[in-house]
Design a protein around this motif. Structure first.
Motif, PDB file in Angstrom:
ATOM      1  N   ASN A 104       0.772  -1.201  -0.016  1.00 35.31           N
ATOM      2  CA  ASN A 104      -0.064  -0.022  -0.061  1.00 35.31           C
ATOM      3  C   ASN A 104       0.956   1.300   0.157  1.00 35.31           C
ATOM      4  O   ASN A 104       0.588   2.080  -0.597  1.00 35.31           O
ATOM      5  CB  ASN A 104      -0.871   0.208   1.067  1.00 35.31           C
ATOM      6  CG  ASN A 104      -2.041  -0.824   1.134  1.00 35.31           C
ATOM      7  OD1 ASN A 104      -2.339  -1.471  -0.158  1.00 35.31           O
ATOM      8  ND2 ASN A 104      -2.694  -1.253   2.054  1.00 35.31           N
ATOM      9  N   LYS A 105       1.976   1.305   0.582  1.00 36.27           N
ATOM     10  CA  LYS A 105       2.856   2.345   0.660  1.00 36.27           C
ATOM     11  C   LYS A 105       3.255   2.431  -0.705  1.00 36.27           C
ATOM     12  O   LYS A 105       3.839   3.877  -1.049  1.00 36.27           O
ATOM     13  CB  LYS A 105       4.119   2.220   1.737  1.00 36.27           C
ATOM     14  CG  LYS A 105       4.723   3.371   1.968  1.00 36.27           C
ATOM     15  CD  LYS A 105       5.577   3.227   3.280  1.00 36.27           C
ATOM     16  CE  LYS A 105       6.777   4.561   3.632  1.00 36.27           C
ATOM     17  NZ  LYS A 105       7.487   4.272   4.573  1.00 36.27           N
ATOM     18  N   ARG A 107       2.162   1.656  -3.460  1.00 32.67           N
ATOM     19  CA  ARG A 107       1.071   1.982  -4.367  1.00 32.67           C
ATOM     20  C   ARG A 107       0.602   3.302  -4.316  1.00 32.67           C
ATOM     21  O   ARG A 107       0.062   4.156  -5.077  1.00 32.67           O
ATOM     22  CB  ARG A 107      -0.063   1.052  -4.259  1.00 32.67           C
ATOM     23  CG  ARG A 107       0.234  -0.154  -4.928  1.00 32.67           C
ATOM     24  CD  ARG A 107      -1.197  -1.071  -5.069  1.00 32.67           C
ATOM     25  NE  ARG A 107      -2.176  -0.199  -6.077  1.00 32.67           N
ATOM     26  CZ  ARG A 107      -3.586  -0.076  -5.558  1.00 32.67           C
ATOM     27  NH1 ARG A 107      -3.837  -0.690  -4.737  1.00 32.67           N
ATOM     28  NH2 ARG A 107      -4.189   0.327  -6.418  1.00 32.67           N
ATOM     29  N   LYS A 108       0.604   4.054  -2.869  1.00 32.57           N
ATOM     30  CA  LYS A 108       0.061   5.480  -2.751  1.00 32.57           C
ATOM     31  C   LYS A 108       0.900   6.477  -3.831  1.00 32.57           C
ATOM     32  O   LYS A 108       1.859   6.550  -3.804  1.00 32.57           O
ATOM     33  CB  LYS A 108       0.512   5.698  -1.250  1.00 32.57           C
ATOM     34  CG  LYS A 108      -0.197   7.121  -0.955  1.00 32.57           C
ATOM     35  CD  LYS A 108       0.218   7.330   0.757  1.00 32.57           C
ATOM     36  CE  LYS A 108      -0.673   6.291   1.383  1.00 32.57           C
ATOM     37  NZ  LYS A 108      -0.618   6.917   3.045  1.00 32.57           N
TER      38      LYS A 108
END
Length: 136
Positions: A104-105, A107-108
């Protein structure tokens, strides 16, 4: 019918699922090895050398015949193996948490910088516009 089956099998979703299942099996073997070969000996060391896999509550003892052969096997609740499974679940959950957090980090999207105020030229044009409005 064969063509429909071929079309179904060759879709991306089925291939992705097959790859995911194969990878899950490989990851499962790695996690089991990590838990059984690394974590459990460490935990056993700190609990006084106890191997959780051997912990059990015997409900009925094994019955041996006159010749020493087991005629009726032991009946026991193997709660130590269950403790190993719980520890494995916690480790797998933690590793998956770290993986998802890193994913997620990565992709952010980068936040766009906040737009600066109007330039001097834009500010001058706004003043001219406001002055023209006042003259009408």
């Amino acid at each position: 019918m064969f063509k429909e089956f071929k079309d179904f099998i060759m879709t991306g979703n089925v291939i992705d699922l097959a790859v995911a299942v194969i990878l899950a099996g490989a990851v499962s073997a790695v996690v089991k090895g990590f838990v059984n070969l690394i974590m459990m000996p460490i935990i056993g060391h700190f609990t006084g050398g106890i191997d959780f896999a051997d912990l059990k509550l015997v409900l009925s003892e094994a019955v041996l015949g006159a010749d020493g052969v087991v005629t009726k096997p032991e009946n026991a609740i193997m709660y130590g193996a269950w403790v190993n499974t719980i520890i494995s679940l916690v480790i797998v959950g933690f590793v998956l948490f770290l993986i998802v957090k890193a994913y997620n980090k990565a992709r952010k999207p980068k936040a766009a910088p906040a737009p600066a105020g109007p330039t001097k030229e834009e500010q001058l044009l706004m003043e001219i516009r406001d002055a023209i409005k006042l003259q009408k």
